[in-house]
Enzyme design. Structure first.
Site, PDB file in Angstrom:
ATOM      1  N   ASP A 293     -46.368  36.344   6.365  1.00 46.64           N
ATOM      2  CA  ASP A 293     -45.923  35.348   5.170  1.00 46.64           C
ATOM      3  C   ASP A 293     -47.467  34.390   5.127  1.00 46.64           C
ATOM      4  O   ASP A 293     -47.771  33.716   5.870  1.00 46.64           O
ATOM      5  CB  ASP A 293     -45.229  34.257   5.507  1.00 46.64           C
ATOM      6  CG  ASP A 293     -44.572  33.171   5.028  1.00 46.64           C
ATOM      7  OD1 ASP A 293     -46.140  33.164   4.049  1.00 46.64           O
ATOM      8  OD2 ASP A 293     -44.590  32.430   4.617  1.00 46.64           O
TER       9      ASP A 293
ATOM     10  N   TYR B   1     -42.349  28.207   9.266  1.00 45.19           N
ATOM     11  CA  TYR B   1     -41.937  28.260   7.743  1.00 45.19           C
ATOM     12  C   TYR B   1     -42.599  29.258   6.673  1.00 45.19           C
ATOM     13  O   TYR B   1     -42.982  29.437   6.868  1.00 45.19           O
ATOM     14  CB  TYR B   1     -41.965  26.604   7.641  1.00 45.19           C
ATOM     15  CG  TYR B   1     -41.839  25.961   5.923  1.00 45.19           C
ATOM     16  CD1 TYR B   1     -40.600  25.280   6.265  1.00 45.19           C
ATOM     17  CD2 TYR B   1     -43.065  25.659   4.875  1.00 45.19           C
ATOM     18  CE1 TYR B   1     -40.077  24.788   4.848  1.00 45.19           C
ATOM     19  CE2 TYR B   1     -42.463  25.215   3.610  1.00 45.19           C
ATOM     20  CZ  TYR B   1     -41.008  24.856   3.507  1.00 45.19           C
ATOM     21  OH  TYR B   1     -40.427  24.572   2.459  1.00 45.19           O
TER      22      TYR B   1
ATOM     23  N   LYS C  79     -50.335  28.794  -2.079  1.00 45.20           N
ATOM     24  CA  LYS C  79     -51.173  28.338  -2.192  1.00 45.20           C
ATOM     25  C   LYS C  79     -52.495  28.519  -2.585  1.00 45.20           C
ATOM     26  O   LYS C  79     -52.397  28.415  -3.897  1.00 45.20           O
ATOM     27  CB  LYS C  79     -51.344  27.863  -0.631  1.00 45.20           C
ATOM     28  CG  LYS C  79     -49.800  27.028  -0.014  1.00 45.20           C
ATOM     29  CD  LYS C  79     -50.150  26.323   1.024  1.00 45.20           C
ATOM     30  CE  LYS C  79     -48.907  25.752   1.323  1.00 45.20           C
ATOM     31  NZ  LYS C  79     -47.773  25.994   2.179  1.00 45.20           N
TER      32      LYS C  79
HETATM   33  C1  PLP Z   1     -46.015  25.744   2.099  1.00 43.06           C
HETATM   34  C2  PLP Z   1     -45.444  27.943   2.033  1.00 43.06           C
HETATM   35  C3  PLP Z   1     -44.342  28.063   1.517  1.00 43.06           C
HETATM   36  C4  PLP Z   1     -43.534  27.428   0.330  1.00 43.06           C
HETATM   37  O1  PLP Z   1     -44.062  27.500  -0.806  1.00 43.06           O
HETATM   38  P1  PLP Z   1     -43.839  27.332  -1.565  1.00 43.06           P
HETATM   39  O2  PLP Z   1     -44.925  26.875  -3.493  1.00 43.06           O
HETATM   40  O3  PLP Z   1     -44.246  25.297  -0.984  1.00 43.06           O
HETATM   41  O4  PLP Z   1     -42.814  27.161  -2.708  1.00 43.06           O
HETATM   42  C5  PLP Z   1     -44.049  29.558   2.745  1.00 43.06           C
HETATM   43  N1  PLP Z   1     -44.772  30.147   3.347  1.00 43.06           N
HETATM   44  C6  PLP Z   1     -45.417  29.112   4.247  1.00 43.06           C
HETATM   45  C7  PLP Z   1     -46.387  30.010   5.180  1.00 43.06           C
HETATM   46  C8  PLP Z   1     -45.903  27.591   3.499  1.00 43.06           C
HETATM   47  O5  PLP Z   1     -46.782  27.151   4.202  1.00 43.06           O
END
Ligand code: PLP
Length: 429
Positions: free
Chosen positions: A242, A149, A270
Site C-alpha cells: 500500500d 492503515y 494521494k
Molecule cells: C490515505 C490512505 C489510504 C486511504 O485512502 P483514501 O483516499 O483516504 O481512501 C489507504 N492507505 C494508506 C497507506 C493511506 O495513507
C-alpha cells in the site's frame, strides 16, 4: 507572514453550525483536532506552503491535505490543468487519452506496475486489490500489520493506525465478525509474528505500507521487506504494497524502488490525484488481467479516471523530476534535523524518523519499531506541542500517529520559521 490568530470567532461559529449537520462537525475524523485537545480550524484557502483560516490567520501547512499536495496548495500548473479539463466537461463515463497517459506514466515510474486500474479513493483501491488477491489465490485470509492503515475497508480496520490509533478503537462497530475473521494482524517488523500467521492460515495476501506512515513514520528494519517477499512466495500469498502515501513521494517509484523489493500488487493514491479524488491499483499483468472486462473479477466506478482528477494527477507527476525529489529530500532533512536539534537543546526527548517527504516527531526516548512503541509516546506532550505550534502559525499534523508532509512549496524560510516556533513550543512543555 502574519501571525496566526488560532481558531478565531469565524472558525468557532462554523464549527457550531457544522456539528449540527455533520457527524462531529467534520467529514474525516482527524480533522476535528480532538487528539490534541482543541477545536478544528476552518480553512478559507491555501497558498503554496501556507493555509489561511476563516479568521484570516496564516499557517505554514505541514499537512498538505495529508499527502496529495506534494506541489503545495493551488500550484499554478495543477490549477491550470484542472480548469482547462473542466471546460471540456467534468466526466464522460467513457475512456479518454489522458487516462492512458496517466496509466503509462505510472507504469514508467513504479517498477512493479505493468497494468493499472484507477479508482477514486485509496480505500476503494485497497478493497479492490484484496478482492483481486483473493480471486487470484482462491484463498480468503489476509495478513496486515498493527498500525497499518489501508483506508476504512471493513476487514482492514483491525488494529489500523491513523484516526483509529488516535481514538483507540481496535476495530469499528459495524464490521461483521466474518469480515474481521479473515484478517490476521501481525506486529510490524516482527518476522516470528508473520511466520505464526502463515502457519495458522492460508493467506491470499500480505498487505503492508512498505514504509508505514499511519502510526507515525516507522520504516521497515533492514531486510524486513525482502524477508516478507520471500515469506509471501513460500506461502503462496500475494505481496501487496500500500503505497498510497509513499508512492511518488519517497521517490519516483515509491518504497519498492528504493528498497528493490517488488510487490505483486501496488496500491496508489494521494499524490496521483494531485489534490483531486484519484487512486489506483497496479501490478503484474497476469494478476491485473483478471480484472473485468479483461477478466472475471468485477470492479467499477462512475468517476474512476475522471478527467479532472486525471489532469491534476498528470500535472503533479510532471513536476516530479529528479531535481524536485532532491529539493523535497533536502527540505525533509533540514526540517527533521532542525526539530530534533531544537528538542535536544530544550531537553525534550523525541525521535524524528524520516524518509524523503515524510517525518514524525515521536515524543519518545526510544526509537519506535512498531505500533505499541508509538502508543507509548507522551501524547499529552505531543498535544501541547501541536497547540503551541498552531499558536505560532505552524500547522502540524494534529495527531501523534500521523506524518508531517513536506512539499515542493516549502522553502528554507518555512523550515527555519517552523524550527524556531518548535524551539519555543518545546521550551514551554
Ligand atoms: C490515505 C490512505 C489510504 C486511504 O485512502 P483514501 O483516499 O483516504 O481512501 C489507504 N492507505 C494508506 C497507506 C493511506 O495513507
Amino acid at each position: 507572514m502574519d501571525q496566526a490568530v488560532g481558531a478565531g470567532p469565524r472558525s468557532a461559529a462554523l464549527f457550531d453550525r457544522a456539528r449540527a449537520v455533520i457527524p462531529g462537525g467534520v467529514n474525516s475524523p482527524v480533522r476535528a483536532m480532538g487528539a490534541i485537545g482543541r477545536d478544528p480550524i476552518f480553512v478559507e484557502r491555501g497558498d503554496g506552503a501556507e493555509l489561511i483560516d476563516a479568521d484570516g490567520g496564516r499557517y505554514i501547512d505541514w499537512v498538505q491535505s495529508w499527502g496529495p499536495l506534494i506541489a503545495g496548495h493551488a500550484r499554478p500548473e495543477v490549477v491550470e490543468a484542472v480548469s482547462s479539463a473542466a471546460r471540456r466537461g467534468t466526466s464522460y463515463g467513457a475512456p479518454t487519452q489522458a487516462e492512458v497517459e496517466l496509466a503509462e506514466e505510472i507504469v514508467r515510474r513504479v517498477p512493479s506496475a505493468e497494468i493499472v486500474r484507477m479508482t477514486s479513493s485509496g480505500t476503494e483501491a485497497t478493497m479492490s486489490a484484496l478482492r483481486l488477491a483473493r480471486a487470484a489465490t482462491g484463498r480468503d485470509a489476509v495478513l496486515k500489520f498493527a498500525g497499518g492503515y489501508h483506508g476504512h475497508v471493513d476487514g482492514l480496520l483491525a488494529d489500523a493506525g491513523s484516526g483509529l490509533a488516535t481514538q483507540g478503537i481496535p476495530a469499528s462497530p459495524g464490521v461483521t465478525t466474518a469480515q474481521a475473521a479473515d484478517t490476521v494482524v501481525a506486529r510490524w517488523n516482527d518476522r516470528r509474528a508473520v511466520e505464526e500467521a502463515i502457519e495458522q492460515r492460508d493467506l491470499a495476501a500480505i498487505v503492508c505500507e512498505p514504509c508505514p506512515a499511519n502510526m507515525g513514520v516507522v520504516p521497515a528494519e533492514a531486510g524486513f521487506l525482502e524477508w516478507l517477499r520471500g515469506a509471501a512466495n513460500a506461502s503462496g500469498a500475494l505481496l501487496v504494497f500500500d503505497e498510497v502515501i509513499s508512492g511518488f513521494r519517497v521517490g519516483p517509484g515509491g518504497v519498492q524502488e528504493r528498497a528493490g523489493v517488488m510487490p505483486d500488487i501496488t496500491v496508489l493514491g494521494k499524490v496521483i490525484g494531485g489534490g483531486l479524488p484519484a487512486a489506483a491499483y497496479a501490478g503484474r499483468a497476469d494478476v491485473m488481467e483478471r480484472i473485468a472486462p479483461a477478466g472475471d473479477v468485477y470492479q467499477a466506478g462512475t468517476l474512476s479516471g475522471n478527467p479532472l482528477a486525471t489532469a491534476a494527477g498528470l500535472a503533479s507527476l510532471r513536476l516530479l523530476d529528479s531535481e524536485a525529489y532532491a529539493r523535497l529530500d533536502r527540505t525533509t532533512e533540514r526540517l527533521a534535523t532542525g526539530l530534533q536539534d531544537a528538542a535536544r537543546e530544550t531537553g525534550v526527548a523525541v525521535q524524528v524518523p524520516r524518509i524523503t517527504g515524510l517525518l514524525t516527531v515521536f515524543f519518545s526516548a526510544d526509537p519506535v519499531r512498531e505500533l505499541s512503541g508509538a502508543q507509548r509516546c507522551d501524547l499529552q506532550a505531543h498535544a501541547a506541542f501541536c497547540r503551541a505550534l498552531l499558536d505560532r502559525g505552524v500547522y502540524p499534523p494534529p495527531s501523534q500517529f500521523e506524518a508531517w508532509f513536506p512539499s515542493l512549496a516549502h522553502g528554507d524560510d518555512h523550515v527555519d520559521t517552523t524550527v524556531e516556533a518548535a524551539r519555543e513550543a518545546f521550551a514551554e512543555l
